[in-house]
Design an enzyme around this catalytic site. Structure first.
Site, short mmCIF file in Angstrom:
data_model
loop_
_atom_site.label_atom_id
_atom_site.label_comp_id
_atom_site.label_asym_id
_atom_site.label_seq_id
_atom_site.Cartn_x
_atom_site.Cartn_y
_atom_site.Cartn_z
N ASN A 243 68.11 9.80 107.75
CA ASN A 243 67.27 9.87 108.95
C ASN A 243 65.92 10.54 108.70
O ASN A 243 65.34 11.16 109.58
CB ASN A 243 68.05 10.54 110.10
CG ASN A 243 68.46 11.95 109.79
OD1 ASN A 243 68.20 12.47 108.71
ND2 ASN A 243 69.11 12.60 110.74
N GLU B 207 66.12 29.16 106.31
CA GLU B 207 65.78 27.98 105.52
C GLU B 207 64.48 28.18 104.73
O GLU B 207 64.37 27.76 103.58
CB GLU B 207 65.70 26.75 106.43
CG GLU B 207 67.09 26.37 106.97
CD GLU B 207 67.09 25.32 108.08
OE1 GLU B 207 68.19 25.00 108.57
OE2 GLU B 207 66.01 24.84 108.46
N TYR C 222 73.54 22.97 103.64
CA TYR C 222 74.27 22.36 104.75
C TYR C 222 75.65 22.99 104.95
O TYR C 222 76.55 22.35 105.49
CB TYR C 222 74.38 20.85 104.54
CG TYR C 222 73.14 20.09 104.94
CD1 TYR C 222 72.66 20.13 106.26
CD2 TYR C 222 72.43 19.31 104.04
CE1 TYR C 222 71.52 19.44 106.65
CE2 TYR C 222 71.29 18.60 104.41
CZ TYR C 222 70.85 18.67 105.72
OH TYR C 222 69.72 17.98 106.12
N LYS D 33 63.21 13.77 103.64
CA LYS D 33 64.46 13.47 102.94
C LYS D 33 64.28 12.33 101.93
O LYS D 33 63.28 11.61 101.97
CB LYS D 33 65.55 13.16 103.97
CG LYS D 33 65.88 14.36 104.88
CD LYS D 33 67.05 14.03 105.80
CE LYS D 33 67.44 15.21 106.66
NZ LYS D 33 68.63 14.89 107.53
N HIS E 89 64.30 16.53 108.20
CA HIS E 89 65.05 17.67 108.71
C HIS E 89 64.13 18.52 109.58
O HIS E 89 62.93 18.59 109.33
CB HIS E 89 65.56 18.52 107.54
CG HIS E 89 66.11 19.86 107.95
ND1 HIS E 89 67.39 20.02 108.42
CD2 HIS E 89 65.53 21.09 108.01
CE1 HIS E 89 67.59 21.30 108.74
NE2 HIS E 89 66.47 21.97 108.49
P1 IDP Z 1 70.00 17.32 112.71
O1 IDP Z 1 69.44 17.01 111.34
O2 IDP Z 1 69.42 16.43 113.77
O3 IDP Z 1 69.91 18.78 113.06
P2 IDP Z 1 72.84 17.76 112.21
O4 IDP Z 1 73.91 17.50 113.19
O5 IDP Z 1 72.46 19.18 111.91
O6 IDP Z 1 71.56 16.92 112.67
O7 IDP Z 1 73.27 17.03 110.86
C1 IDP Z 1 72.60 17.30 109.64
C2 IDP Z 1 72.36 16.00 108.92
O8 IDP Z 1 73.62 15.41 108.58
C3 IDP Z 1 71.67 14.90 109.77
O9 IDP Z 1 70.27 15.04 109.83
C4 IDP Z 1 72.10 13.65 109.04
O10 IDP Z 1 71.35 13.43 107.84
C5 IDP Z 1 73.53 13.99 108.67
N1 IDP Z 1 74.48 13.56 109.70
C6 IDP Z 1 74.67 14.11 110.95
N2 IDP Z 1 75.63 13.47 111.63
C7 IDP Z 1 76.08 12.48 110.81
C8 IDP Z 1 77.10 11.47 110.95
O11 IDP Z 1 77.78 11.35 111.97
N3 IDP Z 1 77.26 10.63 109.89
C9 IDP Z 1 76.53 10.74 108.73
N4 IDP Z 1 75.57 11.69 108.56
C10 IDP Z 1 75.35 12.54 109.58
MG MG Z 2 70.83 20.40 112.19
#
Ligand code: IDP
Ligand code: MG
Length: 140
Positions: free
Chosen positions: A120, A134, A57, A17, A123
C-alpha cells in the site's frame, strides 16, 4: 474551569514502501507530501533486513499477515523520512488514506499509488508516541 486543550505534536514518520519505490513513485509521493505542507527533516534510502522489519512491525506479530508483511518490507529498497508539520500525525494519516487502497479517499497517496492492502505504497505513524519511537528507530 479551564477548557482542556490537548496539544498534538508536530512530528511524524513515513516510509515509501518497496512497491512504490520500485514503481518509481518516490518523486510524485514526496511532491504530494511537500505540497501538503510537511517539511522533510531527515531522509534515507535503506533496505530492511528481517530482524529490523520484525522489530518495526512488532505490534503486528500475532497477525496472520505478519510474516508476509516482513517479507514484503524487505523485498526492495525503501525511503524513510522524518516529517514536520503542525498536527503532523493526524494530517499525514489523512493525506495517505485508508490502509486498504480500495477504501482510500480520492486524491490520497494510497488511492493514487497503492496496489493492495499489503503493498500500500506508504507508512504513516499512528500516534505522537509511535512517531517518536519510529523516528528514533531509523535516525539515532
Ligand atoms: P496502517 O499502515 O494503515 O497503519 P496497519 O493496520 O498498522 O495499517 O498495518 C500495517 C501494514 O500491514 C499495512 O500498511 C499493510 O502494509 C499491512 N497490512 C495491514 N493489514 C493487512 C491485511 O489484512 N493483509 C495484508 N497486509 C496487511
Ligand atoms: Mg499502523
Amino acid at each position: 474551569m479551564f477548557a482542556k486543550k490537548t496539544m498534538s505534536g508536530n512530528k511524524t514518520f513515513t516510509i515509501i514502501k518497496p512497491d512504490a519505490f520500485e514503481a518509481g513513485y518516490t518523486g510524485p509521493i514526496i511532491q504530494k507530501i511537500e505540497e501538503a505542507g510537511f517539511n522533510l527533516k531527515n531522509m534515507r534510502l535503506i533496505r530492511l533486513d528481517q530482524e529490523s522489519a520484525g522489530k518495526f512491525y512488532a505490534i503486528h506479530k500475532e497477525k496472520p499477515f505478519f510474516g508476509r508483511l516482513c517479507d514484503y518490507m524487505c523485498s526492495g529498497p525503501i525511503i524513510v523520512i522524518q516529517l514536520e508539520k503542525e498536527n503532523a500525525v493526524e494530517d499525514f494519516r489523512k493525506l495517505i488514506g485508508a490502509t486498504n487502497p480500495e477504501d482510500a479517499e480520492e486524491g490520497t497517496i494510497r488511492k493514487l499509488y497503492a496496489t493492495s492492502i499489503e503493498a500500500n505504497a506508504i507508512h504513516g505513524s499512528d500516534s505522537d508516541e509511535n512517531a517518536e519511537i519510529e523516528i528514533n528507530f531509523f535516525f539515532s
